[in-house]
Design an enzyme around this catalytic site. Structure first.
Site, PDB file in Angstrom:
ATOM      1  N   ARG A 141      19.001 -37.670 -31.779  1.00 46.66           N
ATOM      2  CA  ARG A 141      19.623 -36.390 -31.439  1.00 46.66           C
ATOM      3  C   ARG A 141      21.096 -36.322 -31.845  1.00 46.66           C
ATOM      4  O   ARG A 141      21.752 -35.298 -31.681  1.00 46.66           O
ATOM      5  CB  ARG A 141      19.510 -36.138 -29.927  1.00 46.66           C
ATOM      6  CG  ARG A 141      18.101 -36.193 -29.394  1.00 46.66           C
ATOM      7  CD  ARG A 141      18.082 -36.222 -27.867  1.00 46.66           C
ATOM      8  NE  ARG A 141      18.464 -34.947 -27.297  1.00 46.66           N
ATOM      9  CZ  ARG A 141      17.601 -34.035 -26.864  1.00 46.66           C
ATOM     10  NH1 ARG A 141      16.300 -34.273 -26.939  1.00 46.66           N
ATOM     11  NH2 ARG A 141      18.018 -32.905 -26.353  1.00 46.66           N
ATOM     12  N   TYR A 144      22.944 -33.559 -34.055  1.00 51.61           N
ATOM     13  CA  TYR A 144      23.292 -32.301 -33.379  1.00 51.61           C
ATOM     14  C   TYR A 144      24.401 -32.533 -32.352  1.00 51.61           C
ATOM     15  O   TYR A 144      25.425 -31.845 -32.361  1.00 51.61           O
ATOM     16  CB  TYR A 144      22.051 -31.735 -32.696  1.00 51.61           C
ATOM     17  CG  TYR A 144      22.258 -30.399 -32.026  1.00 51.61           C
ATOM     18  CD1 TYR A 144      22.527 -29.254 -32.776  1.00 51.61           C
ATOM     19  CD2 TYR A 144      22.171 -30.265 -30.640  1.00 51.61           C
ATOM     20  CE1 TYR A 144      22.705 -28.020 -32.168  1.00 51.61           C
ATOM     21  CE2 TYR A 144      22.351 -29.037 -30.020  1.00 51.61           C
ATOM     22  CZ  TYR A 144      22.611 -27.919 -30.785  1.00 51.61           C
ATOM     23  OH  TYR A 144      22.794 -26.695 -30.182  1.00 51.61           O
ATOM     24  N   ASP A 145      24.211 -33.538 -31.482  1.00 51.01           N
ATOM     25  CA  ASP A 145      25.180 -33.808 -30.422  1.00 51.01           C
ATOM     26  C   ASP A 145      26.565 -34.095 -30.994  1.00 51.01           C
ATOM     27  O   ASP A 145      27.564 -33.497 -30.600  1.00 51.01           O
ATOM     28  CB  ASP A 145      24.734 -35.004 -29.575  1.00 51.01           C
ATOM     29  CG  ASP A 145      23.381 -34.806 -28.931  1.00 51.01           C
ATOM     30  OD1 ASP A 145      22.806 -33.714 -29.073  1.00 51.01           O
ATOM     31  OD2 ASP A 145      22.880 -35.752 -28.293  1.00 51.01           O
ATOM     32  N   GLU A 146      26.632 -35.036 -31.940  1.00 44.27           N
ATOM     33  CA  GLU A 146      27.922 -35.441 -32.496  1.00 44.27           C
ATOM     34  C   GLU A 146      28.498 -34.375 -33.422  1.00 44.27           C
ATOM     35  O   GLU A 146      29.720 -34.223 -33.525  1.00 44.27           O
ATOM     36  CB  GLU A 146      27.794 -36.772 -33.232  1.00 44.27           C
ATOM     37  CG  GLU A 146      27.500 -37.956 -32.317  1.00 44.27           C
ATOM     38  CD  GLU A 146      28.605 -38.176 -31.283  1.00 44.27           C
ATOM     39  OE1 GLU A 146      29.797 -38.043 -31.624  1.00 44.27           O
ATOM     40  OE2 GLU A 146      28.276 -38.469 -30.125  1.00 44.27           O
ATOM     41  N   LYS A 148      28.265 -31.163 -32.951  1.00 38.29           N
ATOM     42  CA  LYS A 148      28.883 -30.172 -32.065  1.00 38.29           C
ATOM     43  C   LYS A 148      30.158 -30.725 -31.419  1.00 38.29           C
ATOM     44  O   LYS A 148      31.133 -29.984 -31.216  1.00 38.29           O
ATOM     45  CB  LYS A 148      27.890 -29.747 -30.981  1.00 38.29           C
ATOM     46  CG  LYS A 148      26.733 -28.879 -31.496  1.00 38.29           C
ATOM     47  CD  LYS A 148      27.188 -27.488 -31.877  1.00 38.29           C
ATOM     48  CE  LYS A 148      26.019 -26.563 -32.155  1.00 38.29           C
ATOM     49  NZ  LYS A 148      26.448 -25.183 -32.480  1.00 38.29           N
ATOM     50  N   THR A 207       9.333 -34.652 -14.256  1.00 39.52           N
ATOM     51  CA  THR A 207      10.343 -34.570 -13.197  1.00 39.52           C
ATOM     52  C   THR A 207      11.742 -34.330 -13.747  1.00 39.52           C
ATOM     53  O   THR A 207      12.669 -34.064 -12.975  1.00 39.52           O
ATOM     54  CB  THR A 207      10.354 -35.860 -12.361  1.00 39.52           C
ATOM     55  OG1 THR A 207      10.555 -36.989 -13.241  1.00 39.52           O
ATOM     56  CG2 THR A 207       9.033 -36.042 -11.620  1.00 39.52           C
ATOM     57  N   ASP A 272      16.069 -38.285 -24.523  1.00 34.50           N
ATOM     58  CA  ASP A 272      15.864 -36.984 -23.889  1.00 34.50           C
ATOM     59  C   ASP A 272      16.548 -36.996 -22.522  1.00 34.50           C
ATOM     60  O   ASP A 272      16.278 -37.867 -21.693  1.00 34.50           O
ATOM     61  CB  ASP A 272      14.365 -36.716 -23.709  1.00 34.50           C
ATOM     62  CG  ASP A 272      14.085 -35.287 -23.285  1.00 34.50           C
ATOM     63  OD1 ASP A 272      14.389 -34.390 -24.074  1.00 34.50           O
ATOM     64  OD2 ASP A 272      13.557 -35.088 -22.177  1.00 34.50           O
ATOM     65  N   PRO A 273      17.477 -36.048 -22.265  1.00 33.76           N
ATOM     66  CA  PRO A 273      18.194 -36.050 -20.987  1.00 33.76           C
ATOM     67  C   PRO A 273      17.246 -35.900 -19.796  1.00 33.76           C
ATOM     68  O   PRO A 273      16.309 -35.114 -19.841  1.00 33.76           O
ATOM     69  CB  PRO A 273      19.118 -34.833 -21.097  1.00 33.76           C
ATOM     70  CG  PRO A 273      19.235 -34.571 -22.557  1.00 33.76           C
ATOM     71  CD  PRO A 273      17.921 -34.970 -23.147  1.00 33.76           C
TER      72      PRO A 273
END
Length: 318
Positions: A141, A144-146, A148, A207, A272-273
Protein backbone atom coordinates in the site's frame (compact mmCIF):
# COMPACT_ATOMS: atom_id res chain seq x y z
CA UNK A 1 -17.79 33.70 -10.89
CA UNK A 2 -14.55 31.84 -10.17
CA UNK A 3 -12.68 29.67 -12.67
CA UNK A 4 -11.87 26.44 -10.87
CA UNK A 5 -9.66 23.54 -11.95
CA UNK A 6 -10.55 20.07 -10.66
CA UNK A 7 -7.95 17.40 -11.38
CA UNK A 8 -9.44 13.91 -11.34
CA UNK A 9 -12.76 15.61 -12.04
CA UNK A 10 -14.32 12.62 -13.81
CA UNK A 11 -13.72 10.38 -10.82
CA UNK A 12 -16.16 9.41 -8.09
CA UNK A 13 -15.55 12.37 -5.78
CA UNK A 14 -14.42 14.78 -8.50
CA UNK A 15 -17.66 14.44 -10.46
CA UNK A 16 -19.74 15.36 -7.41
CA UNK A 17 -17.45 18.31 -6.71
CA UNK A 18 -17.70 19.57 -10.31
CA UNK A 19 -21.49 19.41 -10.18
CA UNK A 20 -21.63 21.32 -6.88
CA UNK A 21 -19.21 24.03 -8.08
CA UNK A 22 -21.23 24.56 -11.26
CA UNK A 23 -24.44 24.74 -9.24
CA UNK A 24 -22.88 27.54 -7.21
CA UNK A 25 -22.25 29.58 -10.36
CA UNK A 26 -18.59 28.85 -11.07
CA UNK A 27 -16.74 28.00 -14.26
CA UNK A 28 -15.18 24.53 -13.95
CA UNK A 29 -12.29 22.97 -15.85
CA UNK A 30 -12.35 19.19 -15.33
CA UNK A 31 -9.04 17.41 -15.91
CA UNK A 32 -8.84 13.61 -16.12
CA UNK A 33 -6.88 10.90 -17.94
CA UNK A 34 -9.63 8.29 -17.34
CA UNK A 35 -7.34 5.78 -15.64
CA UNK A 36 -9.99 5.40 -12.95
CA UNK A 37 -12.26 8.31 -13.87
CA UNK A 38 -15.24 7.74 -16.11
CA UNK A 39 -16.73 10.19 -18.62
CA UNK A 40 -20.15 8.74 -17.75
CA UNK A 41 -19.82 10.40 -14.33
CA UNK A 42 -19.78 13.88 -15.88
CA UNK A 43 -21.74 13.31 -19.11
CA UNK A 44 -24.70 15.31 -17.78
CA UNK A 45 -22.38 18.29 -17.23
CA UNK A 46 -21.02 18.41 -20.79
CA UNK A 47 -23.82 20.66 -22.05
CA UNK A 48 -23.30 23.17 -19.25
CA UNK A 49 -21.95 26.43 -20.74
CA UNK A 50 -19.37 26.87 -17.98
CA UNK A 51 -18.03 23.30 -17.89
CA UNK A 52 -14.87 22.35 -19.78
CA UNK A 53 -13.54 18.78 -20.00
CA UNK A 54 -9.84 18.21 -20.75
CA UNK A 55 -8.20 14.82 -21.19
CA UNK A 56 -4.82 15.19 -19.52
CA UNK A 57 -2.40 13.26 -17.29
CA UNK A 58 -1.41 15.45 -14.36
CA UNK A 59 2.08 13.91 -14.23
CA UNK A 60 2.65 16.33 -17.13
CA UNK A 61 2.41 20.11 -16.57
CA UNK A 62 -0.86 21.85 -17.39
CA UNK A 63 -1.29 25.56 -18.04
CA UNK A 64 -4.49 27.50 -17.37
CA UNK A 65 -5.67 30.74 -15.81
CA UNK A 66 -7.66 29.69 -12.76
CA UNK A 67 -8.60 31.07 -9.35
CA UNK A 68 -8.74 27.79 -7.44
CA UNK A 69 -7.40 24.26 -7.87
CA UNK A 70 -8.76 21.08 -6.29
CA UNK A 71 -6.12 18.37 -6.72
CA UNK A 72 -7.98 15.04 -6.60
CA UNK A 73 -6.05 13.16 -9.30
CA UNK A 74 -4.89 9.75 -8.06
CA UNK A 75 -6.33 6.23 -8.01
CA UNK A 76 -7.72 5.75 -4.51
CA UNK A 77 -8.73 2.10 -4.19
CA UNK A 78 -6.18 -0.70 -3.53
CA UNK A 79 -7.18 -2.58 -6.69
CA UNK A 80 -6.37 0.43 -8.85
CA UNK A 81 -3.41 2.00 -7.07
CA UNK A 82 -1.62 -1.35 -6.76
CA UNK A 83 -2.20 -2.15 -10.47
CA UNK A 84 0.62 0.24 -11.41
CA UNK A 85 2.33 1.31 -8.20
CA UNK A 86 4.97 3.45 -9.92
CA UNK A 87 2.28 5.34 -11.81
CA UNK A 88 0.40 5.85 -8.55
CA UNK A 89 3.28 7.46 -6.70
CA UNK A 90 4.20 9.54 -9.75
CA UNK A 91 0.63 10.83 -9.90
CA UNK A 92 0.75 11.87 -6.24
CA UNK A 93 4.22 13.44 -6.32
CA UNK A 94 4.51 14.83 -9.87
CA UNK A 95 0.84 15.79 -9.81
CA UNK A 96 1.44 17.81 -6.64
CA UNK A 97 4.51 19.50 -8.14
CA UNK A 98 2.69 20.38 -11.35
CA UNK A 99 -0.47 21.71 -9.71
CA UNK A 100 1.53 23.64 -7.09
CA UNK A 101 3.66 25.14 -9.85
CA UNK A 102 0.50 26.27 -11.61
CA UNK A 103 -0.93 27.71 -8.39
CA UNK A 104 2.29 29.60 -7.78
CA UNK A 105 2.34 31.10 -11.30
CA UNK A 106 -1.30 32.24 -11.37
CA UNK A 107 -1.62 32.93 -7.63
CA UNK A 108 -4.47 30.45 -7.20
CA UNK A 109 -5.63 28.80 -3.99
CA UNK A 110 -5.03 25.05 -4.10
CA UNK A 111 -6.51 22.18 -2.11
CA UNK A 112 -4.86 18.79 -1.78
CA UNK A 113 -7.12 15.77 -1.39
CA UNK A 114 -4.97 13.75 0.98
CA UNK A 115 -6.13 10.62 2.73
CA UNK A 116 -6.64 8.84 6.02
CA UNK A 117 -4.23 6.24 4.62
CA UNK A 118 -1.34 8.48 5.67
CA UNK A 119 -2.07 7.22 9.22
CA UNK A 120 -1.34 3.63 8.09
CA UNK A 121 -2.40 0.97 10.59
CA UNK A 122 -2.91 3.44 13.44
CA UNK A 123 -1.76 2.95 17.01
CA UNK A 124 -3.88 5.91 18.15
CA UNK A 125 -7.67 5.80 18.00
CA UNK A 126 -9.43 7.89 16.80
CA UNK A 127 -6.83 9.56 14.60
CA UNK A 128 -6.16 13.29 15.15
CA UNK A 129 -4.25 15.39 12.61
CA UNK A 130 -1.32 15.57 15.04
CA UNK A 131 -0.73 11.80 14.73
CA UNK A 132 2.21 11.02 12.40
CA UNK A 133 1.02 7.56 11.49
CA UNK A 134 2.25 3.96 11.40
CA UNK A 135 3.06 3.31 7.75
CA UNK A 136 5.08 0.58 6.04
CA UNK A 137 7.28 2.41 3.51
CA UNK A 138 7.88 -0.71 1.37
CA UNK A 139 4.55 -2.55 1.65
CA UNK A 140 1.90 -3.14 -1.03
CA UNK A 141 0.00 0.00 0.00
CA UNK A 142 3.05 2.27 0.29
CA UNK A 143 2.82 3.63 -3.27
CA UNK A 144 -0.41 5.35 -2.26
CA UNK A 145 0.31 6.04 1.43
CA UNK A 146 3.79 7.46 0.89
CA UNK A 147 2.80 9.28 -2.30
CA UNK A 148 0.12 11.16 -0.39
CA UNK A 149 2.46 11.85 2.52
CA UNK A 150 5.05 13.29 0.16
CA UNK A 151 2.36 15.41 -1.51
CA UNK A 152 1.47 16.92 1.87
CA UNK A 153 5.15 17.77 2.40
CA UNK A 154 5.32 19.46 -1.00
CA UNK A 155 2.20 21.49 -0.28
CA UNK A 156 3.56 22.79 3.00
CA UNK A 157 6.99 23.55 1.48
CA UNK A 158 5.42 25.53 -1.37
CA UNK A 159 3.42 27.42 1.24
CA UNK A 160 6.43 28.17 3.47
CA UNK A 161 8.94 28.88 0.71
CA UNK A 162 6.77 30.47 -1.99
CA UNK A 163 3.73 31.75 -0.13
CA UNK A 164 1.26 29.55 -2.06
CA UNK A 165 -2.19 29.52 -0.45
CA UNK A 166 -2.56 25.80 0.22
CA UNK A 167 -5.27 23.72 1.89
CA UNK A 168 -4.86 20.07 2.92
CA UNK A 169 -7.69 17.71 3.83
CA UNK A 170 -7.41 14.07 4.82
CA UNK A 171 -10.35 12.14 3.40
CA UNK A 172 -11.69 9.15 5.31
CA UNK A 173 -13.70 6.32 3.70
CA UNK A 174 -16.27 7.90 1.40
CA UNK A 175 -19.10 6.30 -0.56
CA UNK A 176 -22.01 7.27 -2.79
CA UNK A 177 -23.23 7.32 -6.41
CA UNK A 178 -20.60 7.31 -9.20
CA UNK A 179 -18.40 4.78 -7.41
CA UNK A 180 -16.82 2.25 -9.75
CA UNK A 181 -18.54 -1.14 -9.28
CA UNK A 182 -15.14 -2.87 -9.58
CA UNK A 183 -12.95 -0.53 -7.55
CA UNK A 184 -12.46 -3.02 -4.73
CA UNK A 185 -13.68 -0.70 -1.98
CA UNK A 186 -15.71 -2.34 0.71
CA UNK A 187 -19.00 -0.44 0.21
CA UNK A 188 -19.13 -0.97 -3.56
CA UNK A 189 -17.95 -4.58 -3.20
CA UNK A 190 -20.62 -5.47 -0.66
CA UNK A 191 -23.44 -3.73 -2.55
CA UNK A 192 -22.60 -5.23 -5.94
CA UNK A 193 -22.18 -8.71 -4.47
CA UNK A 194 -25.47 -8.40 -2.58
CA UNK A 195 -27.38 -7.18 -5.65
CA UNK A 196 -25.96 -10.03 -7.74
CA UNK A 197 -26.73 -12.61 -5.06
CA UNK A 198 -23.04 -13.51 -4.79
CA UNK A 199 -21.17 -14.33 -1.59
CA UNK A 200 -20.12 -11.20 0.28
CA UNK A 201 -16.36 -11.27 0.71
CA UNK A 202 -15.14 -10.32 4.18
CA UNK A 203 -11.42 -10.21 4.86
CA UNK A 204 -10.24 -11.40 8.26
CA UNK A 205 -12.92 -11.94 10.91
CA UNK A 206 -14.84 -8.83 9.90
CA UNK A 207 -14.06 -7.10 13.19
CA UNK A 208 -11.86 -4.42 11.60
CA UNK A 209 -13.58 -1.05 11.58
CA UNK A 210 -14.08 1.86 9.20
CA UNK A 211 -15.97 5.16 9.40
CA UNK A 212 -18.07 5.83 6.31
CA UNK A 213 -19.04 9.30 5.09
CA UNK A 214 -21.46 10.07 2.30
CA UNK A 215 -19.94 11.99 -0.61
CA UNK A 216 -22.17 15.07 -0.16
CA UNK A 217 -20.76 15.60 3.34
CA UNK A 218 -17.23 15.40 1.96
CA UNK A 219 -17.88 17.90 -0.85
CA UNK A 220 -19.36 20.35 1.67
CA UNK A 221 -16.23 20.01 3.81
CA UNK A 222 -13.92 20.47 0.81
CA UNK A 223 -15.60 23.69 -0.28
CA UNK A 224 -15.60 25.08 3.25
CA UNK A 225 -11.89 24.28 3.54
CA UNK A 226 -11.14 26.05 0.25
CA UNK A 227 -12.98 29.11 1.54
CA UNK A 228 -10.94 29.41 4.75
CA UNK A 229 -8.67 32.47 5.08
CA UNK A 230 -5.11 32.43 3.75
CA UNK A 231 -2.79 30.83 6.28
CA UNK A 232 -5.31 28.17 7.29
CA UNK A 233 -3.49 25.25 5.68
CA UNK A 234 -4.63 22.18 7.57
CA UNK A 235 -4.30 19.28 7.40
CA UNK A 236 -7.91 18.72 8.44
CA UNK A 237 -9.65 15.36 8.75
CA UNK A 238 -12.88 15.12 6.74
CA UNK A 239 -14.84 12.02 7.65
CA UNK A 240 -17.68 10.54 9.64
CA UNK A 241 -16.91 9.75 13.27
CA UNK A 242 -19.42 6.87 13.44
CA UNK A 243 -17.46 3.60 13.40
CA UNK A 244 -18.71 0.27 12.03
CA UNK A 245 -17.22 -3.20 11.74
CA UNK A 246 -17.17 -4.92 8.37
CA UNK A 247 -19.76 -7.39 9.67
CA UNK A 248 -22.08 -4.54 10.67
CA UNK A 249 -21.72 -2.97 7.23
CA UNK A 250 -22.36 -6.27 5.46
CA UNK A 251 -25.48 -6.99 7.49
CA UNK A 252 -26.80 -3.45 6.93
CA UNK A 253 -26.42 -3.88 3.16
CA UNK A 254 -28.05 -7.31 3.25
CA UNK A 255 -31.03 -5.81 5.10
CA UNK A 256 -31.38 -2.84 2.73
CA UNK A 257 -31.08 -4.93 -0.45
CA UNK A 258 -33.11 -7.90 0.81
CA UNK A 259 -30.34 -10.09 -0.59
CA UNK A 260 -29.90 -13.76 0.28
CA UNK A 261 -26.12 -13.55 -0.20
CA UNK A 262 -23.95 -15.45 2.28
CA UNK A 263 -20.84 -14.16 4.03
CA UNK A 264 -17.52 -15.55 2.79
CA UNK A 265 -14.39 -15.03 4.90
CA UNK A 266 -10.89 -14.70 3.41
CA UNK A 267 -7.43 -13.86 4.73
CA UNK A 268 -6.77 -10.24 5.67
CA UNK A 269 -4.52 -8.46 3.11
CA UNK A 270 -1.05 -7.33 4.24
CA UNK A 271 -0.97 -3.94 6.02
CA UNK A 272 -4.77 -3.61 5.97
CA UNK A 273 -5.64 -1.21 8.84
CA UNK A 274 -7.51 -2.85 11.71
CA UNK A 275 -9.36 0.31 12.68
CA UNK A 276 -10.02 3.69 11.16
CA UNK A 277 -11.95 6.55 12.76
CA UNK A 278 -11.35 10.27 12.36
CA UNK A 279 -11.09 12.84 15.09
CA UNK A 280 -13.08 15.63 13.37
CA UNK A 281 -13.01 18.20 16.17
CA UNK A 282 -10.56 20.36 14.18
CA UNK A 283 -12.90 20.40 11.17
CA UNK A 284 -15.74 21.56 13.39
CA UNK A 285 -13.63 24.44 14.70
CA UNK A 286 -12.11 25.58 11.39
CA UNK A 287 -14.98 24.90 8.95
CA UNK A 288 -17.80 26.83 10.59
CA UNK A 289 -19.19 23.91 12.54
CA UNK A 290 -18.96 21.40 9.69
CA UNK A 291 -20.00 17.88 10.58
CA UNK A 292 -21.41 14.98 8.54
CA UNK A 293 -25.20 14.98 8.35
CA UNK A 294 -26.03 11.90 6.23
CA UNK A 295 -26.63 8.76 8.28
CA UNK A 296 -25.24 5.45 7.02
CA UNK A 297 -28.63 3.89 6.24
CA UNK A 298 -29.73 6.92 4.19
CA UNK A 299 -26.47 7.10 2.29
CA UNK A 300 -26.41 3.36 1.61
CA UNK A 301 -29.98 3.51 0.29
CA UNK A 302 -29.01 6.17 -2.29
CA UNK A 303 -25.86 4.25 -3.23
CA UNK A 304 -27.75 0.98 -3.64
CA UNK A 305 -30.26 2.71 -5.94
CA UNK A 306 -27.35 3.97 -8.06
CA UNK A 307 -25.79 0.51 -8.37
CA UNK A 308 -29.17 -1.03 -9.22
CA UNK A 309 -29.34 1.33 -12.22
CA UNK A 310 -25.74 0.58 -13.23
CA UNK A 311 -26.26 -3.17 -13.10
CA UNK A 312 -29.59 -2.88 -14.96
CA UNK A 313 -27.93 -0.87 -17.74
CA UNK A 314 -25.21 -3.50 -18.10
CA UNK A 315 -27.83 -6.24 -18.26
CA UNK A 316 -29.77 -4.39 -20.98
CA UNK A 317 -26.54 -3.82 -22.92
CA UNK A 318 -26.21 -7.56 -23.36
Amino acid sequence: MKRILVTGGAGFIGSHLCERLLREGNEVVCLDNYFTGNKQNIVTLLKHPYFELVRHDITNPYMAEVDEIYNLACPASPVHYQYNSIKTIKTSVMGAINTLGLAKRVKAKILQASTSEIYGDPEIHPQPESYWGNVNTIGPRSCYDEGKRCAETLFMDYHKQNGVDVKIIRIFNTYGPNMNPHDGRVVSNFIVQALKGEDITIFGKGTQTRSFQYVDDLVEGMIRMMNTPKGVTGPVNIGNQNEFTMLELANAILDLTGSSSKLCFKSLPKDDPKQRQPDISKAGEILNGWKPTVQLEDGLTKTIQYFEKVLMQKTLAF
